[in-house]
Design an enzyme around this catalytic site. Structure first.
Site, PDB file in Angstrom:
ATOM      1  N   HIS A 169      -5.272  -3.177  -2.318  1.00  0.00           N
ATOM      2  CA  HIS A 169      -5.001  -2.220  -3.397  1.00  0.00           C
ATOM      3  C   HIS A 169      -5.016  -2.854  -4.785  1.00  0.00           C
ATOM      4  O   HIS A 169      -5.121  -2.152  -5.781  1.00  0.00           O
ATOM      5  CB  HIS A 169      -3.646  -1.536  -3.175  1.00  0.00           C
ATOM      6  CG  HIS A 169      -3.682  -0.532  -2.068  1.00  0.00           C
ATOM      7  ND1 HIS A 169      -4.022   0.782  -2.264  1.00  0.00           N
ATOM      8  CD2 HIS A 169      -3.455  -0.665  -0.747  1.00  0.00           C
ATOM      9  CE1 HIS A 169      -3.989   1.430  -1.109  1.00  0.00           C
ATOM     10  NE2 HIS A 169      -3.652   0.564  -0.167  1.00  0.00           N
ATOM     11  N   LYS A 202     -11.531   0.627  -1.953  1.00  0.00           N
ATOM     12  CA  LYS A 202     -10.535   1.366  -2.744  1.00  0.00           C
ATOM     13  C   LYS A 202     -10.993   1.458  -4.201  1.00  0.00           C
ATOM     14  O   LYS A 202     -11.863   2.263  -4.494  1.00  0.00           O
ATOM     15  CB  LYS A 202      -9.171   0.741  -2.516  1.00  0.00           C
ATOM     16  CG  LYS A 202      -8.724   1.102  -1.085  1.00  0.00           C
ATOM     17  CD  LYS A 202      -7.516   0.452  -0.557  1.00  0.00           C
ATOM     18  CE  LYS A 202      -7.274   1.015   0.857  1.00  0.00           C
ATOM     19  NZ  LYS A 202      -6.511   0.141   1.715  1.00  0.00           N
ATOM     20  N   SER A 224       0.796  -1.222   0.000  1.00  0.00           N
ATOM     21  CA  SER A 224       0.000   0.000   0.000  1.00  0.00           C
ATOM     22  C   SER A 224       0.832   1.276   0.000  1.00  0.00           C
ATOM     23  O   SER A 224       0.328   2.332  -0.350  1.00  0.00           O
ATOM     24  CB  SER A 224      -0.928   0.007   1.216  1.00  0.00           C
ATOM     25  OG  SER A 224      -0.185  -0.148   2.408  1.00  0.00           O
TER      26      SER A 224
HETATM   27  C1  LIG Z   1      -6.583  -0.050   3.175  1.00  0.00           C
HETATM   28  C2  LIG Z   1      -5.998  -1.359   3.527  1.00  0.00           C
HETATM   29  C3  LIG Z   1      -6.640  -2.216   4.424  1.00  0.00           C
HETATM   30  C4  LIG Z   1      -7.880  -1.808   5.174  1.00  0.00           C
HETATM   31  O1  LIG Z   1      -9.000  -1.787   4.372  1.00  0.00           O
HETATM   32  P1  LIG Z   1     -10.218  -0.810   4.769  1.00  0.00           P
HETATM   33  O2  LIG Z   1     -11.354  -1.332   3.983  1.00  0.00           O
HETATM   34  O3  LIG Z   1      -9.802   0.560   4.404  1.00  0.00           O
HETATM   35  O4  LIG Z   1     -10.403  -0.964   6.252  1.00  0.00           O
HETATM   36  C5  LIG Z   1      -6.083  -3.452   4.639  1.00  0.00           C
HETATM   37  N1  LIG Z   1      -4.937  -3.831   4.037  1.00  0.00           N
HETATM   38  C6  LIG Z   1      -4.291  -3.030   3.181  1.00  0.00           C
HETATM   39  C7  LIG Z   1      -3.036  -3.496   2.534  1.00  0.00           C
HETATM   40  C8  LIG Z   1      -4.784  -1.759   2.923  1.00  0.00           C
HETATM   41  O5  LIG Z   1      -4.115  -0.943   2.109  1.00  0.00           O
END
Ligand SMILES: *Cc1c(COP(=O)(O)O)cnc(C)c1O
Length: 391
Positions: A206, A237, A178
């Site tokens: 992602h 995302k 990320s």
């Molecule tokens: C954003 C993210 C999460 C968390 O997901 P949310 O739906 O925003 O709680 C988990 N793992 C990774 C690698 C992320 O980038």
């Protein structure tokens, strides 16, 4: 007394250059946003396909609101489970090529719930050094022994797994990282997991909707067919909705329904959110063109930054980190870009290791080439004025 405690804590955070504050958007999340009345070019959104204001997704939300109302009214095991939750889970399973899937309120809750439910105190978990915070928290909550292996380094993982032969274990990693924007070496991880009879879990937060021809994620990017026991991802995302998910076997899902505490003890995602996720999944699968545009933009933008002399690694992904080192430099850089009406987040510890503060750029399929060109010129100007690159 307590006030003083908080002030002291804040003073330390500020002294370390790590104080963070929220910025409030006055518009939808798109390639442009309005902040404090100004039109700002957004280069830090996780909404890679630019779908947050998509007509089809808003219609899906409206229809579900009319049919089902607002809140879900309960946790999934009590009264919060709807026919559309089941439909979404079937769609996710089909999308990821697994038997079944399960949806959580957020990706964070999915990771915390899955890992702590799957791994027990007598387990060992092998986790990439740069695994996402929610993975780390899940590992800690499980009570298992945690062994950190060097970032994207199968040789180090192999060495470390060999020391734990015969122990029940799990390997866990981000698929697309990320912050660094690099991709985990999944084929090698699958091989190691098989050889040592360890479970393999990949967090595709992602990568979902972004990597692979159909947006299937990191496994599809590598052309892998199976080998990942626990595929985790988020709907928040590229899919422009909300919620985390896990895809895998029927028995894994049944286990999680019965033991993942963040699933059991939290209210189910609202019907309108679920309807948006279903519609977004459909768009992701049917519209590869946006993904190709995203990939083209990303490769080009990255190459231009490297040519200018910025410390940028070469990866085929839309997450581009410009590593600067000191947190104050990253913050200053970000502020100067904001003065030019360009939003690029400064990422500092604890999100990244000390000494690797940086700017993180997220490219979107909906960025126009001329907007990205304007951003490149601005980043170059600020980079030169701060002495990050030579003039
Ligand atoms: C954003 C993210 C999460 C968390 O997901 P949310 O739906 O925003 O709680 C988990 N793992 C990774 C690698 C992320 O980038």
């Amino acid at each position: 007394m307590t006030e003083n405690l908080f002030d002291k804590k804040l003073q330390q955070i500020k002294a370390d250059g790590l104080h963070r504050q929220m910025r409030y958007l006055e518009s939808p999340q798109g390639s442009h946003v309005r902040i404090a009345g100004e039109d700002i070019l957004m280069l830090s959104s996780n909404s890679y396909l630019g779908l947050c204001f998509d007509d089809r997704l808003r219609s899906a939300a409206h229809a579900a609101l009319e049919q089902y109302g607002t809140g879900s009214g309960g946790s999934r095991l009590t009264t919060g489970s709807y026919d559309i939750h089941k439909k979404l889970e079937e769609e996710i399973a089909a999308f990821k090529g697994t038997e079944a899937a399960l949806v959580f309120a957020t990706g964070y809750m999915a990771n915390v719930g899955i890992i702590s439910a799957v791994a027990g105190k007598n387990w060992v978990i092998f986790s990439d050094r740069l695994s996402h915070a929610s993975i780390i928290d899940g590992c800690r909550l499980s009570g298992a022994e945690i062994v950190v292996y060097e970032h994207c380094n199968p040789a180090d993982l192999e060495r470390k797994t060999s020391r734990y032969r015969g122990r029940q274990g799990l390997i866990v990693t981000d698929g697309l990282f990320s912050v660094d924007g690099d991709i985990a070496p999944l084929p090698a991880l699958v091989e190691i997991a098989r050889k040592h009879q360890l479970l393999l879990m990949v967090d595709d937060a992602h990568a979902t909707g972004v990597l692979g021809k159909n947006g299937g994620g990191t496994a599809e990017h590598f052309g892998l067919d199976g080998g990942i026991d626990i595929v985790m991802g988020t709907l928040s995302k590229a899919l422009a909705s909300e919620g985390g998910f896990v895809a895998g076997s029927h028995s894994l899902m049944d286990c999680l329904v019965n033991s993942a505490r963040s699933f059991i003890f939290s209210t189910a995602p609202a019907p309108a959110t679920i309807a948006v996720s279903i519609a977004a999944l459909d768009i992701v699968r049917k519209e590869p063109a946006a993904r190709e545009t995203l990939r083209g933009h990303s490769l080009w933008f990255r190459k231009e930054l490297r040519t200018m002399g910025f410390n940028v690694e070469d990866h085929p992904t839309p997450i581009i980190s410009i590593v600067l080192g000191r947190p104050d430099v990253a913050v200053d850089f970000s502020k100067r870009l904001m003065a030019k009406k360009i939003f690029v987040s400064a990422i500092r510890p604890p999100t990244v290791p000390a000494g690797t503060s940086r700017l993180r750029i997220n490219i979107m399929a909906t960025h126009k080439k001329e907007e990205l060109t304007r951003a490149l010129v601005a980043i170059g100007d600020v980079g030169r004025s701060l002495g990050v690159i030579s003039s």
